[in-house]
Design a protein around this motif. Structure first.
Motif, short mmCIF file in Angstrom:
data_model
loop_
_atom_site.label_atom_id
_atom_site.label_comp_id
_atom_site.label_asym_id
_atom_site.label_seq_id
_atom_site.Cartn_x
_atom_site.Cartn_y
_atom_site.Cartn_z
N GLU A 510 2.89 10.86 3.73
CA GLU A 510 1.73 11.45 3.06
C GLU A 510 1.01 10.39 2.24
OE1 GLU A 510 3.28 16.00 2.44
OE2 GLU A 510 1.73 15.11 1.19
N ASN A 511 -0.30 10.45 2.31
CA ASN A 511 -1.09 9.49 1.57
C ASN A 511 -1.81 10.24 0.45
OD1 ASN A 511 -3.04 7.79 0.61
ND2 ASN A 511 -3.58 6.95 2.61
N HIS A 512 -1.31 10.08 -0.77
CA HIS A 512 -1.85 10.87 -1.88
C HIS A 512 -3.21 10.35 -2.36
CE1 HIS A 512 1.80 13.19 -1.96
NE2 HIS A 512 2.50 12.06 -1.95
N HIS A 513 -3.57 9.16 -1.92
CA HIS A 513 -4.86 8.61 -2.35
C HIS A 513 -5.96 8.88 -1.32
CE1 HIS A 513 -2.64 6.67 -5.48
NE2 HIS A 513 -1.84 6.10 -4.60
N LEU A 514 -5.58 9.53 -0.23
CA LEU A 514 -6.53 9.72 0.87
C LEU A 514 -7.76 10.52 0.42
CD1 LEU A 514 -7.04 9.17 3.82
CD2 LEU A 514 -5.63 11.14 4.42
N ARG A 515 -7.51 11.60 -0.32
CA ARG A 515 -8.63 12.45 -0.72
C ARG A 515 -9.66 11.65 -1.53
NH1 ARG A 515 -8.61 17.67 -0.79
NH2 ARG A 515 -6.35 17.74 -0.89
N ASP A 516 -9.16 10.84 -2.45
CA ASP A 516 -10.08 10.05 -3.29
C ASP A 516 -10.88 9.07 -2.43
OD1 ASP A 516 -9.25 11.36 -5.49
OD2 ASP A 516 -7.75 9.85 -6.06
N ALA A 517 -10.18 8.44 -1.48
CA ALA A 517 -10.86 7.47 -0.62
C ALA A 517 -11.94 8.15 0.21
CB ALA A 517 -9.84 6.79 0.29
N VAL A 518 -11.61 9.32 0.76
CA VAL A 518 -12.58 10.05 1.60
C VAL A 518 -13.75 10.54 0.74
CG1 VAL A 518 -12.88 12.11 3.03
CG2 VAL A 518 -10.84 10.68 3.32
N ARG A 519 -13.42 10.99 -0.47
CA ARG A 519 -14.45 11.52 -1.37
C ARG A 519 -15.48 10.45 -1.72
NH1 ARG A 519 -11.53 14.61 -5.35
NH2 ARG A 519 -12.04 16.49 -4.21
N SER A 520 -15.06 9.20 -1.69
CA SER A 520 -15.99 8.12 -2.04
C SER A 520 -17.02 7.90 -0.94
CB SER A 520 -15.21 6.83 -2.29
OG SER A 520 -14.65 6.37 -1.06
N GLU A 521 -16.80 8.50 0.23
CA GLU A 521 -17.73 8.27 1.34
C GLU A 521 -18.44 9.51 1.85
OE1 GLU A 521 -16.72 5.66 4.52
OE2 GLU A 521 -15.05 4.77 3.42
N LEU A 522 -17.92 10.68 1.51
CA LEU A 522 -18.50 11.90 2.07
C LEU A 522 -18.93 12.85 0.96
CD1 LEU A 522 -15.92 12.76 4.92
CD2 LEU A 522 -18.21 11.82 5.21
N PRO A 523 -19.97 13.65 1.24
CA PRO A 523 -20.35 14.68 0.26
C PRO A 523 -19.22 15.70 0.12
CG PRO A 523 -21.58 14.95 2.31
CD PRO A 523 -20.83 13.66 2.42
N GLU A 524 -19.19 16.37 -1.00
CA GLU A 524 -18.06 17.23 -1.32
C GLU A 524 -17.78 18.29 -0.24
OE1 GLU A 524 -16.18 16.39 -3.79
OE2 GLU A 524 -14.77 18.01 -3.36
N TYR A 525 -18.85 18.87 0.33
CA TYR A 525 -18.61 19.93 1.32
C TYR A 525 -17.96 19.40 2.60
CZ TYR A 525 -23.01 18.27 3.41
OH TYR A 525 -24.00 17.49 3.96
N MET A 526 -17.98 18.07 2.79
CA MET A 526 -17.34 17.49 3.98
C MET A 526 -15.93 16.97 3.69
SD MET A 526 -20.51 15.46 5.76
CE MET A 526 -19.66 14.96 7.25
N VAL A 527 -15.56 16.90 2.44
CA VAL A 527 -14.23 16.38 2.10
C VAL A 527 -13.18 17.45 2.43
CG1 VAL A 527 -12.72 15.57 0.24
CG2 VAL A 527 -15.14 14.93 0.27
N PRO A 528 -12.19 17.12 3.27
CA PRO A 528 -11.18 18.13 3.59
C PRO A 528 -10.50 18.68 2.34
CG PRO A 528 -10.98 16.26 5.07
CD PRO A 528 -11.98 15.87 4.01
N ARG A 529 -10.41 20.00 2.29
CA ARG A 529 -9.77 20.63 1.13
C ARG A 529 -8.27 20.39 1.16
NH1 ARG A 529 -12.63 26.48 0.56
NH2 ARG A 529 -14.73 25.73 0.14
#
Lengths: 559, 91
Positions: A510-529
């Motif tokens: 599991e990559n616990h930093h993945l969400r933060d990394a993805v959030r830096s590139e995608l608008p919130e509605y596209m970030v996987p919940r």
């Protein structure tokens, strides 16, 4: 001529094709004036003692394979009362009989319907029933599945068993059907060259239908000939070449391996079910020169550290097809094959094996790739494309839309399903000829640029009113998670689309930093919940990530 | 890097196969017999086996050379577990 019962849909499509005056497809179509077996027979004359195939770890020469195939063909011809459908099923798996069966079927003037003993019996039975085959070739190891085909058969079936000497027990069990044992096969010398039919079938292959019922794609010999002529020239295939056959015959990419090899007297090297799991050994032990697989094989080989630089110097052509090719995988592969060109092929079964390609170039290709995926490139000669919006109007260069294609590789349509054929093979205003709707979303290239595959049309969803391309989310997640296998799924469903997105990642850790990394590139509605980590995501029989099965996992997780 | 007995590898394998089966909508296969062939039994396909080899490497935290193990044995539970254990012990 097409089978009587299928005549309505096929003749209508044929009429439309022939009315597409001026299109290059018509010229190419009429130029295909030889049967698909002709290349093999020429090679057998020129190179009778050279290897035609390696199957079950045994090498079979062109002369021997020709004799087996002609004997099967002559047997089919002898029992002409079973020829009401010009199709013969081949229930055989990675065996000499599988190859002889395919060739024998074509030599008899029929198209082949590959059946696979590793598939669930219900699926095999459904394919056999839908094809309405009256003749069937079976190898030794597939005999246990024979029952599922014969038990419910409404018509008398001709069952050819080149590996069985005594058919009495089978005849006693199923007296309605006609069984032919190895010793009762007709001599090869009795084979008679069949008449060449304009729309003579090469094969009928079943693809997953969105409704769950497999659709039979009817591919004509002229479709395959058009493909072959380009491929053998492009890759300069010779009798010295040895081609992999990683694909089962139920996957149309297997037709490349067989017919490209046989067109030039080369050898098809077919690993056993067990040898497939050691692709590195297989490449080396069999002196392969041409490699063709789904990208997933390269992904796994990279994970297993089997793509060390310079590992496979004997390969001179490496081809990938069947699913998006990640840049990271092709880079690793390229380093492992220092003497090989590497190409990404694209094409649905309906357009005969592959219809666009892109050659990987270490200097420029990364910049031409989008979202970490290699472009699908440029159409084959004679194939025309359009990129259209939902109203089937062509979009401007640089914009995205659905890819439509037309040309000599366009198949005859869906077997005995005029409605589905009419839905997928369409006329487009202001454009001549019939186009096939691929369902794939691409970017219409600027002049000279390659086609970029962006995902499936149906992978574009609405999330809280925003238009969201799941492929874009997957690309960003892929970049940050260290895995090439990522699937994003809309969830939960709402009346107007989806409330959000969840992502599945094939990664044990599991990559616990993945969400933060993805959030830096995608608008919130596209970030996987939510990210779901799994050491292996479901794949279909052809090795592709199974989006439908993955979506179903969510139903379970949220119950 | 870890050392692991054949039994410990089998426990990992058992867990892997059960999770895989459940994820694929199949029933849990129960206790894996020594002579169970993962491929021929249909529990796992060829790409799945490539993935399994990767998972074993990750679990053992080291690269395992599967080259010397005959493909006929590679898919059978007992020989596979013993081979991996021997490989780990020899490092």
């Amino acid at each position: 001529m097409l089978p009587e019962a299928g005549g309505s849909w096929a003749s209508e499509l044929g009429r439309q094709l022939k009315n597409s005056a001026g299109s290059s497809s018509v010229a190419a179509m009429t130029s295909a004036t030889r049967p698909l077996w002709a290349g093999f027979m020429r090679a057998a004359r020129n190179f009778p003692q050279r290897p035609a195939v390696v199957a079950e770890r045994e090498t079979v020469s062109y002369a021997d394979l020709r004799d087996s195939a002609c004997s099967i063909a002559a047997t089919i011809q002898r029992y002409s009362e079973f020829s009401s459908t010009q199709l013969t099923a081949v229930l055989a798996y990675r065996s000499r009989t599988a190859f002889a069966g395919v060739l024998g079927t074509l030599l008899a003037g029929n198209g082949y319907v590959p059946l696979n003993r590793t598939f669930p019996e219900g699926r095999t039975h459904a394919m056999f029933e839908r094809s309405e085959c009256r003749s069937l070739i079976v190898d030794a190891k597939s005999l246990p599945q024979l029952g599922c085909l014969l038990e419910h058969a409404q018509q008398r079936i001709l069952v050819i068993l080149p590996d069985v000497r005594d058919v009495a027990p089978l005849a006693a069990k199923w007296p309605m059907h006609r069984f032919v044992a190895s010793e009762d096969l007709s001599p090869a010398s009795h084979w008679q060259e069949p008449a060449l039919e304009t729309d003579g079938l090469a094969y009928l292959l079943f693809t997953s239908g969105s409704t769950g019922t497999p659709k039979g794609v009817a591919v004509a010999q002229r479709n395959v000939i058009s493909f072959l002529d380009y491929m053998v020239e492009r890759y300069d295939v010779s009798e010295q070449d040895r081609l992999s056959q990683m694909f089962d015959m139920t996957f149309d990419l297997s037709a490349f391996d067989m017919f490209v090899a046989w067109e030039r007297g080369a050898c098809v090297c077919c690993p056993t079910q067990k040898e497939i799991i050691k692709p590195d050994s297989y490449i080396r032990n069999n002196d392969l020169t041409v490699w063709f697989s789904v990208p997933s094989t390269a992904v796994f080989m990279k994970q297993l550290s089997l793509l060390k630089p310079g590992s496979y110097p004997g390969l001179r052509v490496s081809l990938f097809c069947g699913e998006p090719l990640p840049v990271s995988s092709v880079q690793a592969w390229s380093e492992a094959v220092p003497n090989s060109i590497v190409e990404n092929l694209y094409g649905p079964t309906e357009l005969t094996i592959a219809c666009t390609l892109y050659r990987w170039d270490a200097l420029h290709s990364e910049a031409e790739s989008e979202m970490g995926i290699v472009p699908i490139g440029y159409p084959y000669p004679g194939m025309n494309y359009l990129v259209v919006d939902e109203e089937l109007h062509e979009v401007s260069p640089g914009e995205q839309g659905e890819l439509l294609m037309s040309g000599p590789q366009m198949s005859l349509g869906y077997w005995k399903d005029a409605r589905k054929t009419a839905d997928a093979f369409i006329n487009v205003t202001d454009h001549t000829g019939v186009y096939y709707r691929t369902g794939d979303r691409v970017r219409r290239p600027q002049s000279g640029a390659p086609l970029i595959h962006l995902g499936r049309v149906d992978s574009q969803i609405k999330v809280l009113g925003h238009r969201v391309e799941l492929g874009e989310i997957e690309a960003v997640v892929r970049k940050h998670c260290g895995s090439d296998a990522v699937v994003a799924v809309g969830w939960p469903r709402t009346s107007s689309g989806y409330g959000g997105v969840e992502a599945f990642v094939e990664n044990q850790v599991e990559n616990h930093h993945l969400r933060d990394a993805v959030r830096s590139e995608l608008p919130e509605y596209m970030v996987p919940r939510k990210f779901h980590f799994s050491d292996r995501l479901p794949r279909n029989a052809n090795g592709k990530l199974d989006r439908a099965a993955i979506s179903k996992l969510l139903d379970g997780k949220h119950d | 890097m870890i050392e692991a007995s054949s039994e410990q590898i089998r426990t990992f394998l058992q867990q892997y196969i059960v999770e895989k089966s459940l994820a694929g909508g199949k029933e849990s296969p129960g206790e894996l017999a020594d002579d169970c062939d993962l491929l021929l039994s249909g529990m796992i396909d060829s790409l799945g086996l490539l993935d399994l080899m990767g998972a074993i490497q990750q679990h053992c935290q080291q690269e395992i050379d599967f080259e010397a193990l005959d493909p006929e044995q590679l898919t059978v539970v007992g020989p596979l577990c013993r081979y991996v254990s021997e490989q780990l012990a020899s490092r």
